[in-house]
Design a protein around this motif. Sequence first.
Motif: not given
Length: 272
Positions: A1-30
């Motif tokens: 699986m190439n890099s693009a395919d891997r990112r596509a496979a993980h798209a839902a995880q990468l887009a999840s608010p839970s994956y944001r760094l806490a210091a950069l998660d405005e929804d969490f901080l507010l």
Amino acid sequence: MNSADRRAAHAAQLASPSYRLAALDEDFLLGPSMRGVRFLLEFAKVDEALRDWGVRSTIVVFGSARVREHGPGRQAAWYAAARAFGALASERGGAFLEGGGTRDNVIATGGGPGLMEAANRGAFDVGAPNIGFNITLPHEEEPNPYTTPALTFRFHYFAMRKMHLAMRANALVVFPGGFGTLDELFEILNLRQTDKAPRIPVVLFDEAYWRSVINFEALVEAGMIGRQDLGLFRFADSPEDAWAELLKGGLSVGEPVEGAAQDVRDSCVRGG
């Protein structure tokens, strides 16, 4: 699986608010669970900036945001007096950085228009740093143009703003004002009365105004305060009188910087 395919496979995880760094998660901080952290941030940001500028103590000036420089009645005189006091206190109080690396008695206000603007403007006139502790409100005007940009702050929490107004205050000068001014005045008087704050001098400017607004004697006669509590504040009717009353009340000052304040006071009297 190439890099693009891997990112596509993980798209839902990468887009999840839970994956944001806490210091950069405005929804969490507010969010509600981070209210304590936001309190800490509002304290730390301002505290760090004031330390960087060597601000050890302040003279806090309260007064109405509704007063205008050329307003009706006594407004023009109040504005001129607050402006002259800001200049005088900045020159005589130690706001200019001395050899010790600290500034004392720096003019600090709520950062808004009116008499707050006037006091900041007086400090600005003589080239002194001064502070604006602004608050976010639904109809709040922008900061006045005379506060030092690096010392112009904005708060969400009234409590933290009040803490910063009080914690470095060497003195309090209260010009005529309404609900907000009364709120700040009585909070400081209460802290002094209960020994929760140092015994700093408090000066009410324009004795006739304050005695017409508050019947201090009635509070004593009704047993709501002790007669000795009337000694928690003094009155003054000119910038020079206000400064003299602060000194009588124990205000500690640095080395004065002579020169511009008299020019500013003369200009204010002339309407300049």
